[in-house]
Each structure stands twice: as C-alpha cells, then as structure tokens.
Design a protein around this motif. Structure first.
Motif, PDB file in Angstrom:
ATOM      1  N   HIS A 458     -28.010 160.675  -0.009  1.00  0.00           N
ATOM      2  CA  HIS A 458     -29.712 159.704   0.371  1.00  0.00           C
ATOM      3  C   HIS A 458     -29.155 158.872  -1.007  1.00  0.00           C
ATOM      4  CE1 HIS A 458     -33.593 157.787   1.034  1.00  0.00           C
ATOM      5  NE2 HIS A 458     -32.899 158.055   2.314  1.00  0.00           N
ATOM      6  N   ALA A 459     -29.399 159.905  -1.959  1.00  0.00           N
ATOM      7  CA  ALA A 459     -30.271 158.861  -3.434  1.00  0.00           C
ATOM      8  C   ALA A 459     -29.488 158.401  -3.856  1.00  0.00           C
ATOM      9  CB  ALA A 459     -30.777 160.197  -4.671  1.00  0.00           C
ATOM     10  N   ILE A 460     -28.094 158.914  -4.364  1.00  0.00           N
ATOM     11  CA  ILE A 460     -26.969 157.766  -4.737  1.00  0.00           C
ATOM     12  C   ILE A 460     -27.124 156.702  -3.493  1.00  0.00           C
ATOM     13  CG2 ILE A 460     -24.511 157.542  -5.036  1.00  0.00           C
ATOM     14  CD1 ILE A 460     -24.520 160.502  -5.173  1.00  0.00           C
ATOM     15  N   ASN A 461     -26.992 156.890  -2.439  1.00  0.00           N
ATOM     16  CA  ASN A 461     -26.471 155.760  -1.980  1.00  0.00           C
ATOM     17  C   ASN A 461     -27.984 154.282  -1.759  1.00  0.00           C
ATOM     18  OD1 ASN A 461     -24.457 156.689  -0.979  1.00  0.00           O
ATOM     19  ND2 ASN A 461     -25.337 157.485   1.276  1.00  0.00           N
ATOM     20  N   SER A 462     -29.031 154.902  -1.442  1.00  0.00           N
ATOM     21  CA  SER A 462     -30.225 154.252  -1.828  1.00  0.00           C
ATOM     22  C   SER A 462     -30.787 153.023  -2.666  1.00  0.00           C
ATOM     23  CB  SER A 462     -31.780 155.338  -1.219  1.00  0.00           C
ATOM     24  OG  SER A 462     -31.534 155.578  -0.471  1.00  0.00           O
ATOM     25  N   ILE A 463     -29.911 154.080  -4.467  1.00  0.00           N
ATOM     26  CA  ILE A 463     -29.647 152.943  -4.624  1.00  0.00           C
ATOM     27  C   ILE A 463     -28.484 152.097  -5.313  1.00  0.00           C
ATOM     28  CG2 ILE A 463     -29.117 153.182  -7.890  1.00  0.00           C
ATOM     29  CD1 ILE A 463     -29.810 155.994  -7.663  1.00  0.00           C
ATOM     30  N   ASP A 467     -32.067 150.355  -1.185  1.00  0.00           N
ATOM     31  CA  ASP A 467     -32.815 150.318  -0.395  1.00  0.00           C
ATOM     32  C   ASP A 467     -33.937 151.786  -0.999  1.00  0.00           C
ATOM     33  OD1 ASP A 467     -34.067 150.848   1.634  1.00  0.00           O
ATOM     34  OD2 ASP A 467     -32.653 151.660   3.119  1.00  0.00           O
ATOM     35  N   HIS A 468     -35.049 151.167  -1.542  1.00  0.00           N
ATOM     36  CA  HIS A 468     -36.382 151.872  -1.836  1.00  0.00           C
ATOM     37  C   HIS A 468     -35.568 152.929  -2.838  1.00  0.00           C
ATOM     38  CE1 HIS A 468     -38.191 151.329   2.007  1.00  0.00           C
ATOM     39  NE2 HIS A 468     -38.923 150.820   1.256  1.00  0.00           N
ATOM     40  N   GLY A 469     -34.984 151.441  -4.628  1.00  0.00           N
ATOM     41  CA  GLY A 469     -33.663 152.772  -5.148  1.00  0.00           C
ATOM     42  C   GLY A 469     -34.635 152.664  -6.268  1.00  0.00           C
ATOM     43  N   LEU A 470     -35.557 152.648  -6.332  1.00  0.00           N
ATOM     44  CA  LEU A 470     -36.309 152.308  -7.880  1.00  0.00           C
ATOM     45  C   LEU A 470     -36.725 153.828  -7.996  1.00  0.00           C
ATOM     46  CD1 LEU A 470     -37.025 150.612 -10.367  1.00  0.00           C
ATOM     47  CD2 LEU A 470     -39.184 150.452  -9.653  1.00  0.00           C
ATOM     48  N   LEU A 471     -37.433 154.965  -7.239  1.00  0.00           N
ATOM     49  CA  LEU A 471     -38.178 156.386  -6.719  1.00  0.00           C
ATOM     50  C   LEU A 471     -36.664 156.523  -7.290  1.00  0.00           C
ATOM     51  CD1 LEU A 471     -41.163 155.966  -4.724  1.00  0.00           C
ATOM     52  CD2 LEU A 471     -41.012 156.356  -7.651  1.00  0.00           C
ATOM     53  N   PRO A 888     -28.647 140.518   8.260  1.00  0.00           N
ATOM     54  CA  PRO A 888     -29.783 141.272   7.820  1.00  0.00           C
ATOM     55  C   PRO A 888     -31.234 140.569   7.672  1.00  0.00           C
ATOM     56  CG  PRO A 888     -28.272 139.089   6.718  1.00  0.00           C
ATOM     57  CD  PRO A 888     -27.989 139.371   7.799  1.00  0.00           C
ATOM     58  N   GLU A 889     -31.631 139.486   8.416  1.00  0.00           N
ATOM     59  CA  GLU A 889     -32.433 139.653   8.755  1.00  0.00           C
ATOM     60  C   GLU A 889     -33.414 140.871   9.797  1.00  0.00           C
ATOM     61  OE1 GLU A 889     -34.563 137.811   7.407  1.00  0.00           O
ATOM     62  OE2 GLU A 889     -32.603 136.788   6.262  1.00  0.00           O
ATOM     63  N   GLN A 890     -32.655 141.333  10.389  1.00  0.00           N
ATOM     64  CA  GLN A 890     -32.702 142.073  11.473  1.00  0.00           C
ATOM     65  C   GLN A 890     -32.983 143.563  11.112  1.00  0.00           C
ATOM     66  OE1 GLN A 890     -32.388 142.156  15.275  1.00  0.00           O
ATOM     67  NE2 GLN A 890     -32.121 140.243  14.743  1.00  0.00           N
ATOM     68  N   LYS A 891     -32.551 143.745   9.530  1.00  0.00           N
ATOM     69  CA  LYS A 891     -33.305 145.261   8.609  1.00  0.00           C
ATOM     70  C   LYS A 891     -33.431 146.140   9.319  1.00  0.00           C
ATOM     71  CE  LYS A 891     -36.695 142.363   6.349  1.00  0.00           C
ATOM     72  NZ  LYS A 891     -35.935 141.214   5.662  1.00  0.00           N
ATOM     73  N   ILE A 892     -31.673 146.221   9.896  1.00  0.00           N
ATOM     74  CA  ILE A 892     -31.507 148.406  10.511  1.00  0.00           C
ATOM     75  C   ILE A 892     -30.825 148.629   9.136  1.00  0.00           C
ATOM     76  CG2 ILE A 892     -30.066 149.593  12.245  1.00  0.00           C
ATOM     77  CD1 ILE A 892     -29.824 145.637  13.828  1.00  0.00           C
ATOM     78  N   PRO A 893     -31.902 149.695   9.072  1.00  0.00           N
ATOM     79  CA  PRO A 893     -31.325 150.500   7.719  1.00  0.00           C
ATOM     80  C   PRO A 893     -30.179 151.110   8.457  1.00  0.00           C
ATOM     81  CG  PRO A 893     -33.652 151.156   8.257  1.00  0.00           C
ATOM     82  CD  PRO A 893     -33.185 150.269   9.580  1.00  0.00           C
ATOM     83  N   SER A 894     -29.221 151.628   8.592  1.00  0.00           N
ATOM     84  CA  SER A 894     -28.724 152.384   9.204  1.00  0.00           C
ATOM     85  C   SER A 894     -27.048 151.128   8.369  1.00  0.00           C
ATOM     86  CB  SER A 894     -27.874 152.742  10.379  1.00  0.00           C
ATOM     87  OG  SER A 894     -28.040 151.811  11.600  1.00  0.00           O
ATOM     88  N   VAL A 895     -27.414 150.112   8.756  1.00  0.00           N
ATOM     89  CA  VAL A 895     -25.919 149.197   8.492  1.00  0.00           C
ATOM     90  C   VAL A 895     -25.512 148.715   6.957  1.00  0.00           C
ATOM     91  CG1 VAL A 895     -25.645 146.441   9.044  1.00  0.00           C
ATOM     92  CG2 VAL A 895     -26.691 147.833  10.994  1.00  0.00           C
ATOM     93  N   LYS A 896     -27.301 148.651   6.344  1.00  0.00           N
ATOM     94  CA  LYS A 896     -26.770 149.057   4.731  1.00  0.00           C
ATOM     95  C   LYS A 896     -25.977 149.913   4.034  1.00  0.00           C
ATOM     96  CE  LYS A 896     -30.235 147.283   2.627  1.00  0.00           C
ATOM     97  NZ  LYS A 896     -31.996 147.458   2.019  1.00  0.00           N
ATOM     98  N   HIS A 897     -26.665 151.229   4.600  1.00  0.00           N
ATOM     99  CA  HIS A 897     -25.239 152.015   4.141  1.00  0.00           C
ATOM    100  C   HIS A 897     -23.992 152.258   5.438  1.00  0.00           C
ATOM    101  CE1 HIS A 897     -28.943 153.699   2.255  1.00  0.00           C
ATOM    102  NE2 HIS A 897     -29.504 153.549   3.101  1.00  0.00           N
TER     103      HIS A 897
END
Length: 1253
Positions: A458-463, A467-471, A888-897
């Motif tokens: 999850h951390a690697i993919n988020s970066i 997707d909230h990758g800074l933390l 992308p305007e739908q902002k579906i988290p699963s799609v980004k991953h």
C-alpha cells in the motif's frame, strides 16, 4: 477594468461612422458568450445542427478575441467591425423563436472582416502602461475562460492546457493589479518585467488567433498536433514567469498592512499548489514529446515526481501551518530550477554534471527537512490489515510486482527503488520458509507477515500513484521496511530452513495433450444408460424426438452425450451431426450459426459480432431438409432458448433426433416429444473406485496397501465423476503412501455432494495442491465466458497480459490438465468445466484479482482495490458515459491502483472522446483496449504510463507519438490501425530495450528518413515481430542483426518496391524458428542470393517460388506452406532426386501454378503427417505415396479441378486415417476406391473420407 465610460452609448463621428463604446461592446460579448454557452448545452430552442452550433461558437470566440486586443483602436475599419458585432449580437438576442437563426444573419462577412483585420494588424502597444497591461490581462483571462468552456465542443484536445493557461494568467493579472493599485510600494525589492509580459501577451494573442483560424479549416485539415505543440511551447514560456511571481509573493508579502495584499496573500496557499502541480504535469508531458531519454532528463523527471508527490497532497492537512509558505517557496524555487534546466537542455547547452546532480541532492535535503521540520507530528495509526483470504496467492502476486518494480526504469520508482529491493529480498526469504504446514503451525506470525506485506504494498503504490504519498514516502514506508526486517529475523529463528516448503509437488509426468482428447477421456459406468440412449436414437418413431439427459453439475451429462455422439453406430446412422454448447447464451442466432457452420463442414472459428447471417435459421432448415440429422444441445438453461433453437429443425419422418442436456428438469420436460428424460444417476461405489483407480494408475492396478483407503476416498466422492476426477488429480501428484492418501480422505466432507457449493470445496482442494505460480494462471481463466474454446495462443497472451511470473505456458497447462482443472481437446484447444469456471470467478472477485464490469457499474470508492478490471459489453454506446473508470474526475481510489485494464467483447465502433482519460492509471502494467478507437490525445497519455509491460490498442494515427519512448518497461506492443494503414516505426522504437513482442495488425515500416542508426541500438529481448513491411530502401542486414534473438518474424514486401531489390538478409537471424514471408506481386526476385536460417521450424511463403532443393536444406523444418507462386514457369515440377525432408510434419501448397508434379525419384517426406493441396492447377501427379509419405495421416484436397484422380498408391499408406475433398467432384470416385481398397486389405473400416461441394 472598464474602459471608455465617458463614451457610454456611442461616440459620434463623421459619415455616420460611430464607434460602439467599450462598455457596450463588452456587454455584447458577455451576452454572446452566454448565448453560445446555453446553445452548446442545448438550453436554447433552435433548429441549428451541430456544425452550425460549432460555427456560431467559433464566431463568438473571434468576436471575443477582437474585443480583447483591438477594441481600443479608433479608425474607420474598427468602427465598422464594432458596429457589425453589436448588430450581430442584437440580431441573435432578439431573434424570433422558430425561424432559421443563421439564415437571417450575414455572419460570414463579419467573420471575414474580423479575420482580415486581425491578420493584417500586429498587436503592439510600445507605450503600454501598467494600467493598460492589467486591462489586457483581464481581457485575456476572460477570453481564456470562454475558450475553456468552448474547448470541449470544438477544441477537445486543449481543454486541460487551456485551463492551466487561464489560471496562470489569472495569477499574473491579480499580481499586476496589486502593483497598479499601489499596494506594493512598501516592497522596493520587487522588480516588475513589463516588457517581458508584453511579449508574452503578444504571443498569447498570436496563438489564440492561430487556433481559431485553424478551426475554420477543420473540414480540410485541422492540424491538432501543431496546435497542441504551440500551446505546449507557450505554457513552457509563460509558466516560469508565473513561478517567479509566486516566489516573490511567498517570500515578500507576508505581514503586509494592505488589506488587498492580505486577501491575495491568503489565497496563495490555496491556489498556488494547484497551479504548480498542473504546471509540472504539463512540463512532464512536454518533455516526453520533445526530449529523448538521457541521464539529465531522468534527473529532471525524478525531481518532478518528487515535487508532485508533495503538491498532490492537501498541504494544509499534513504541513505545519507556520511552515506552509516556507515550504511553498522552497517547492517553487525547485520548480524554477527545473524549468531553467529544461530550457538549457532544449537550447543544447552542455550543463555540468554537478548541476544535474544538484537536483538529486536537493531532493534528499528536502526529504530530511520534511521529516524534521515541515510535516506535522505523525499520529499513531493502526496498521493495515490483510484484506484477502488467500495469503500464498497474495504473496506470489506481490513478489511478482516487486520484481517488476525492482528492475523498472520508471522515473517514479527511482525515489524508492532501494526500499523496494529490500522489501522484495526480505519477503522472498520469508516466503521460502513458510510452507503450508508452517502457515498452520505459526498462524499469528504468518498473519503479521501478511499484514506487513500488505502495508508495504500500500505504501509503495500510494507513492507511485501520488495518493497521499508524502507521509508514505517520509514516514510509513521506511518504518515498514524496518518492521519487515525484524519479522524476517523472527521467522528465521522460529522456522528451520529444512521445514520450509516453497511450492506444492509438481505433476509426476507431463500430459499428452494431443492424444485422443475428449471430455473426460477416462469414461467409467453408465453402460446401460449409453445403450438406452443409442436405442432411442436409432429406433423408435420416425418423427423427430428429443432425448434429454438431466442431472446436477459434475454428474457427467456432457461426458455421456459425447460418448454417444461419437459412437460408431451413431456416426453411421445419421447423415448430419452437430454439437452446440448453449450455456446461458441468449443470442439464438449465434447458436444457430454455430450449428449451421458444423452442418456445412466449416471448421474455422467465426467472428461472433460480424459473421452471423440474419437468414441463418432459414438456411439451416434448407440444409437439414430431407436428411436424418442429430443435433446435440448441451447445457440448456431456458425453455425460450430451446424453442428458438428447435424451430428451424424440419420434420420429414426421417428419424431425426435431438440430444438435450440440462440441469433443469422443467427444460427437459418442456422439450419432450416422445421419450421421457433420462435422470442421470450417481456413480455406484464400485464405478467410482474404478474411475479413481484409472485416473491415478492408468492401466496398472492399485497396490493392495492403498486399495482400502482408495475405496474409502472413492465413496467420499459421492458418486460425482467430476469430484472423482478432481480428487484423482490431487492424489496422483502425491507419493503412493497410505498416510498421504489418508490426509486427502480426512479433507473430504463425509456428506454426499448434494449441491454445487460442496463440489466447489473439492475444487478448492485441487487448487491448493497447485504450484504457487500456477494458481493465478488458473484463476485468470474466469476472464473467458463459460464453455468458450480456449486456444493455447490465447492462454499465453492472457497470462502475459496479466503479467504473471511463471514457468513456460506449456508446463502450466500440463499441470492444470494433470489436476483435471482444464479439459484438453484437439488442435491445442482447452475448456474448463462450468463449476471450475464458477470457482475461478468467485476466487477472482473474493481476492480482488479482477473486477468485471458488464454495463455502467464501476467499482465504488468503498470497494477493496482490484488488480484489474475487465469490461464486457456487446452494445454500441459512448463508453465514457457508462464506464467511469475513464473519468479521473470521479476520484475512485481503486482505479488509480489498477494494474490491468482489458475490454472483452466491447463493440468495435466506439471512439473514446475527450472526456475519457488514461493518465490516471499510473500503476497500470497491462492495457488492452483493442476494440476501442483511441484519439491522439489518449495516445499521448499512454506515454505517461511508465509501468506498462503489455499494450494492445486500436488507433487512428499513422505514427505512434514520441511519448512512447517513455515506456521503458514495455515488453508487448500490439497496434491495430483503424483504417488498415501501415504504421511508421519512428526512431524512438529502438529505445524500448525490453520489447519482446511487436505486432502491427496492418503492417509497420521503419522510418525511411532514418538511414543510419547508432551501432549500439539493438533489441536483444525481441523474439516476435509480426507484419513488418519492407519498402526496398532498407539495409536489411543492418536491421535484422539488431534482433539477435528473434524467433518469429512476419515480413511483407509490397508492389511499390524497386525492381532491383535484393532478397532480405534473413540468414543473419540465427535464432529464427518461424518465418512468414509474403511478396506482392509474386516473385520479384531474379534469384535468392541469401538463404534462410537453418534454425527455421515453420516456414510460410506467399508469392515467392523456391526450389525443393533449397527448402530441403533446412534440417529443422517441421511445417511448410507455399502460396501463390509459379513453379518452373508453370511447367512440370520435378522434385530433385533423393530430396529428403527429414523433420517436415505438415505441408500446404496453395494456388501454385505448375502442370505436372513428379515425385517418382524417391522424394521422401519421411515424417509428414498432414498434406494439404488447395487450388492447384496440375493435371498429373506421379508419386509412389507409400515411399514418399510413409507416415501420412491426413490428406486434404480443395479446388484442384485439373487433377482427375488421387493416385491409388495412397491406399498403401498404413498410417493414413483421413481423406477430405472439397470442390473437386472428379476426385470422389478415386477417393472411394482408395477407401474400399484399404477396407479390403485390412478388413477394417479405418480410412475416414469426407466430400463437400
């Protein structure tokens, strides 16, 4: 700023020429913009068609552009234009409803006048004041706002860039307004570059005019790429000015006493990050299209990725409030350095390596400051919990993904590559120690391992997806890496290396897939039922009758029907036999087409969307008329479908029959004519044991010490053949020890299998005994519809698409067959049982491997993130309105991953529109949209998907964009050009070093302009290259030697080639195994100066005649096809004495021209099993078939009109099993003579013959 208030109304002048005031003209423009906006959204009642709406919208933009830059001028020509605009607007505003709007308005003349004036008057105000600059910037922002709203209709490709341009100029305008209003007098250090801003204003005007002018020629040729390029260059020039302004504001304006400055300053943390982010994204896209990959560009991209990770988060949520502007100023400064560095690269300035490395040093410095100074204190958060149920499957897929990332050249991975390598290394060690037994023995430890592995993923993919990758980058990933190190140490201490079991036992032996493959090759029991069905089929009423077999899944209905269908007495009794698997298919015409194709003897697969005849029912009825036919309708679910399929079956009192298999009793009763349904029983205990014994031991007997436990296992299978077969697959892979068999016995439920759920539990047992790398290969078969024939080539492509790390596809299939999870058929075709398909489907959904979308439903934001999405649809509709995955305007988290996206059966007539995007699929490794037409804008977005390994698309463009050079991990590239044109392979093609498979459906040519390539450019991983066109100007030796490991090559030479072209240097391809070579017009070569590679196994030549002597020198050749060529000038073809094709197994000759074929001089095809002669014009065939074709099994002859008979020596070939003759009536007599001769000589009816005309 309003201008000319003192001239409100009109200013009088001579000759009745009055200038409309600026205020009135501004109001006119606002009204016109509002009208066209409402018109565009169909909120105005009008008779205009879309072209007229677009033209009126363009008109409003021209009027707006004129107002923005030229309305201050005061001359006769301007007076006329201003008045014309005013009259035009008034005519529109007060136009009567119901009348033709454009017929009464002479807008073309006004358009021409405006264009003429703008094109002949350069915009320049050498004495421009700061007040005037603000007015101009205000007008530009207003124009850009209107342009952005209209862009969706007439300039879709510039929608996003125009919005960025609008925001940048809005920021510049607000800053300049502060200075004009005297709010910055206390800041003497702020310098203001008025001349530079004037130059930018002029370039914006020039771009806008060029854009609108190009729009008028859209029906001739609207050069979208030129417009996009101009806008990109404009942004690269404007953005640094905006960055300079933002940096000045962040570092100078804090603490100002001015309320106006205070309001502006307060907006900075809100507006600046968005402008910064979009500016950097634009810069990234610009670089991909203009600069080749190098160490310098790589460092710029890494810096951009780092800055975007910061800017994509909501900074106020994660950054300390008192440090927000300090960080913003730091980020802006770094962005400025990036733009400066880019400008130097574009100007070919040689930067010192130290400047290049400074970018990476600055990243590390800022990471330290973020951790220690800028970021808020990290709150303790609960660890992520492993969301799946199949831990080993998750670990297999995760390690595959980590391996891909560890060896990836993507810029985004560079920031965390060391962490990825460390996680991969530690998890591999842990996985090697955790076998099935250890997972049970140390459940808590295994659970912690899975939780940490999931947290790392999850951390690697988020970066990577921002997707909230800074933390995740600064805190969570480093902490997780350390936790995994600690748990690895604990695992090593608690679990001995000797006890670790990496995978389940592999199959004891490989499976012969090409043997006599039927559904359930081992058939036991049901002898009485078989005889009963045969009696019902061959005797009884002359009217048509339906014989139904009813029972639960896995009971053997299809196996029993197949046994009867292939019984010799049935084959001899009926004139026509056809088999149709129905399942839940609702398209009756498609099912009837399948039946009709079998009735007429057509064996080729048909296209389900295009090859269905509307009159197929009538044609089928006519074909069946007067014949005794047998039709099998397998797995029937509904009575309505049964009625539709039965309707074309004619009744002629010939004793025709229909076999029906179904799970549903009501379907069988509905179809009853004379015979009662057969309710299939369960296997008896002794039959179950006999089947299990044969499944495990073949023809051998079970050892006595295993017989008792074996019989108990058989009884536990509940009399279901499918369960017996599956359990047989499990124990056949175990050692022949009683204790191991007893474990299987204990795993089986003691209850009888009364429903599908309990059978699925047995499939789970078979699944658990598969090798770890084979499990995902099985589960992915849920992608196919039920009962679909699956070809070996499709399996390889599917597993390659899913990015599965595995042994060879052949070995995977062997293991699946050994486990009875895949059913083999002839010609490398496979099927899976319905219940196995259900298991795969359930597993896919439960483990979130694939999400299937059959309509408008997309995964909700609350869903767990699936690895892939499969789109199913058979209907025509604009997919972007239904499939929110493209928005992308739908902002579906699963799609980004997402890791994979595939359309399966989507209609081929849809072109994705400007609303659809792909660039938000930042993790995507596999993309297959071959049924959808992609516009150029989406092709550029694909260039941003740096993790792509598999790409299959359909497009309108003739050239793939330069941004594809960014696809540094791409291994498979398949492109279909929608109007069947060749695709140009640009120089960037050679930069894709990982390419393995390249296939261009309608052909690909190398750029003829590129005559010299760098000596080091080689694609050493490329193994397959299909549909390469040679133009004749290429140095083929130079090209082909750059593919040292090529195994499959398809080459075409077209009619445009020069007359003196040399034969291509194929002989330099030392690893080549398959060559398909076609030439048009046929045989342009005077001689073949170079031979073929000796490594060839498959050779297909079209339009090129070669001697048999040349071909016989290929020692490894197994399959040969010659088409469309003239042999020996159309005269006698004398194959050379003692020519021997040692390994050739298949020979096809098609449309060759020669009069006689002489093979009497001991021409030997010693291993040939298949011979096909198609549309040959020879009249005499001299051959001693027994000597020339000693092991031939199949002879196929089609359309050989001049040949009067088949040589009788073919009757002496002991191995010959089949002769098939099409469209050659004169050969039937000799064919049947050969058949009778064989029967008389052997006493058996062993030679099967077929004739079709």
């Amino acid at each position: 700023m309003e201008r000319g208030k003192e001239n409100e109304g009109q200013t009088k002048g001579e000759d009745n020429k009055s200038l409309v005031s600026s205020v009135v003209l501004r109001d006119d423009i606002v009204n016109l913009v509002d009208f066209t906006e409402r018109l565009k959204n169909w909120r105005v009642q009008t008779s205009l068609d879309m072209d007229e709406v677009m033209m009126l919208t363009s008109m409003s933009l021209f009027c707006h552009l004129y107002y923005s830059f030229f309305s201050e001028s005061c001359n006769d020509e301007m007076c006329c234009i201003s008045n014309e605009i005013h009259d035009f607007v008034q005519s529109i505003m007060f136009h009567p409803i119901g009348q033709d709007l454009l017929a009464s308005i002479n807008y073309p003349d006004l358009m021409e006048n405006i264009i003429s004036y703008i094109s002949s008057h350069s915009y320049a105000e050498p004495t421009m004041t700061e007040d005037r600059l603000v007015e101009i910037l205000d007008a530009i922002v207003m124009f850009l706002q209107h342009l952005h709203k209209c862009s969706e209709l007439i300039f879709p490709s510039i929608t996003n860039p125009s919005e960025l341009l609008q925001n940048v100029f809005g920021n510049l305008r607000d800053f300049c307004r502060l200075k004009v209003n005297g709010c910055l007098h206390e800041y003497e250090t702020i310098k203001f570059g008025l001349p530079h801003l004037q130059l930018i204003v002029e370039r914006v005007r020039h771009f806008c005019f060029t854009l609108l002018y190009c729009r008028l020629d859209i029906y001739n040729k609207f050069d979208v790429s030129l417009v996009n390029s101009n806008l990109a260059n404009l942004l690269v020039e404007v953005i640094p000015v905006s960055l300079e302004v933002m940096h000045l504001c962040c570092t100078n304006l804090e603490g100002s006493k001015s309320e106006e400055v205070g309001r502006f300053f307060k907006q900075l943390p809100e507006a600046s990050p968005d402008i910064l982010r979009e500016s950097l994204i634009h810069l990234q896209e610009h670089m991909l299209n203009t600069l080749t990959r190098s160490a310098s560009t790589c460092n710029i991209h890494v810096m951009i990725e780092f800055l975007l990770i910061i800017l994509t988060d909501a900074l106020k949520d994660v950054i300390r409030h008192d440090k927000l502007l300090v960080l913003l100023a730091r980020v802006i400064q770094l962005a400025k350095e990036v733009f400066v560095f880019l400008r130097n690269l574009e100007e070919n300035m040689n930067e010192a390596s130290g400047s290049n490395l400074n970018l990476l040093e600055n990243i590390e410095l800022l990471k330290v400051d973020l951790k220690n100074d800028f970021l808020k204190a990290r709150a303790d958060s609960s660890p992520l919990r492993f969301p799946m149920s199949d831990g080993p499957l998750f670990m297999t897929l995760l390690l595959t993904d980590l391996k891909d990332l560890a060896y990836s050249n993507a810029y985004s991975v560079s920031l965390i590559k060391e962490e990825i390598k460390q996680v991969k290394q530690d998890l591999e060690i842990i996985r090697s120690l955790f076998g099935y037994a250890e997972q049970e023995l140390h459940k808590d430890l295994w659970t912690r391992v899975l939780d940490l592995a999931h947290e790392a993923q999850h951390a690697i993919n988020s970066i990577l997806v921002r997707d909230h990758g800074l933390l995740q980058l600064i805190f969570i990933l480093p902490d997780t890496v350390e936790k995994i190190k600690l748990v690895k140490k604990e695992v090593q201490e608690k679990i001995s290396k000797r006890s670790g079991i990496i995978v389940a036992n592999a199959p004891n032996k490989l499976v012969e897939r090409n043997s006599s493959s039927t559904v359930g090759k081992i058939i036991v029991g049901f002898e009485e039922e078989t005889e009963w069905i045969i009696r019902k089929l061959t005797s009884g009423p002359a009217e048509i009758d339906v014989i139904s077999i009813v029972g639960m899944p896995g009971l053997g209905k299809t196996t029993l029907a197949y046994r009867v269908y292939n019984h010799k007495s049935i084959v001899d009794h009926f004139d026509i036999c056809a088999w149709c698997t129905v399942d839940q298919e609702r398209n009756e015409k498609k099912l009837l087409q399948k039946i009709f194709n079998q009735v007429i003897g057509l064996k080729e697969r048909f296209n389900e969307d295009h090859d269905i005849d509307d009159d197929v029912a009538d044609k089928l009825r006519k074909r069946l008329c007067g014949k005794r036919y047998l039709i099998v309708l397998d797995d029937m679910w509904g009575t309505a479908t049964l009625d539709e399929l039965m309707r074309p079956f004619p009744e002629f009192h010939k004793g025709s029959r229909v076999i029906l298999t179904s799970r549903k009793k009501e379907v069988a009763l509905h179809g009853k004519c004379h015979s009662d349904p057969l309710y299939l029983r369960l296997l008896r205990s002794e039959e179950s044991w006999e089947l299990l014994e044969k499944r495990v031991f073949g023809e051998e007997r079970c050892p006595d010490e295993l017989k008792d436990v074996g019989e108990k296992i058989a009884r536990r299978c509940g009399g279901l053949p499918l369960v017996v077969d599956l359990i047989g697959g499990v124990i056949s892979k175990k050692e022949k020890k009683e204790a191991l068999w007893a474990e299987v016995l204990n795993d089986l439920s003691s209850s009888i299998f009364k429903d599908e759920e309990e059978v699925v539990n047995v499939i789970q047992l078979s699944y658990e005994h598969l090798s770890d790398d084979v499990k995902p290969c099985l589960v992915c078969l849920a992608t196919y519809p039920k009962d679909k024939d699956i070809r070996m080539s499709e399996l390889k492509d599917l597993w390659m698409f899913q990015g599965l790390e595995m042994k060879s596809a052949d070995e995977v299939v062997d293991e699946l067959i050994s486990s009875s999870l895949v059913i083999p058929f002839d010609d490398s075709i496979f099927k899976i049982h319905d219940l196995v398909h259900d298991f795969c489907d359930i597993k896919c959904r439960k483990e979130k491997l694939l999400h299937f979308i059959g309509g408008s439903k997309a995964p909700s934001s609350s869903d767990l993130m699936p690895r892939g999405i499969v789109l199913y649809n058979k209907y025509e509709f604009p997919l972007d309105e239904y499939f929110t995955v493209f928005d992308p305007e739908q902002k579906i988290p699963s799609v980004k991953h997402l890791l994979s996206l595939k359309d399966f059966g989507v209609t081929t007539s849809v072109c994705l529109s400007y609303k659809s995007h792909l660039k938000h699929f930042r993790l995507l490794k596999s993309l297959d949209l071959c049924s959808l037409i992609l516009p150029e804008s989406l092709l550029n977005e694909i260039g941003m998907l740096v993790h792509l390994k598999y790409l299959k698309i359909r497009m309108k463009a003739k050239v793939l964009p330069p941004s594809f050079s960014n696809l540094c991990n791409l291994e498979t590239l398949m492109v279909n050009e929608w109007d069947m044109s060749c695709i140009m392979l640009s120089p960037w093609f050679w930069s894709l070093a990982k390419l393995r498979v390249v296939e261009m459906t309608w052909g690909a040519v190398f750029d003829p302009v590129i005559t010299v390539l760098d000596e080091d450019l080689r694609l050493e991983n490329l193994t397959t290259l299909r549909n390469l066109y040679l133009l004749g100007s290429e140095d083929t030796e130079d090209i082909f030697k750059r593919f040292p490991n090529l195994k499959i090559l398809q080459v075409r030479i077209s009619k445009q080639i020069p007359e003196n072209i040399c034969f291509p240097r194929l002989d330099v391809l030392n690893e080549l195994e398959q060559l398909i070579f076609s030439v048009f017009p046929p045989n342009p070569f005077a001689e073949c100066t170079h031979g073929f590679p000796l490594s060839l196994k498959i050779l297909k030549l079209k339009g090129l005649a070669l001697t048999s002597d040349t071909l016989s020198r290929l020692p490894n050749l197994e399959e040969l096809s010659l088409e469309q060529a003239t042999i020996e000038e159309g005269k006698e073809w004398n194959m050379e004495d003692h020519v021997a094709f040692q390994n050739l197994k298949s020979l096809k000759l098609s449309r060759l021209i020669f009069s006689k074929w002489n093979m009497e001089d001991h021409v030997i095809f010693q291993d040939l099993k298949y011979l096909e002669l198609e549309y040959l014009n020879f009249s005499e065939w001299k051959v001693d078939a027994e000597k020339s074709f000693p092991v031939l099994e199949k002879l196929f002859i089609c359309g050989c009109d001049a040949l009067m008979e088949i040589p009788d020596s073919f009757g002496d070939i002991a191995s010959l099993k089949f002769i098939n003759v099409w469209f050659s009536l004169q050969l039937t007599e000799s064919m049947f003579e050969i058949k009778n001769y064989v029967e008389n000589m052997t006493g058996e009816d062993k030679l099967h013959v077929e004739f079709y005309f």
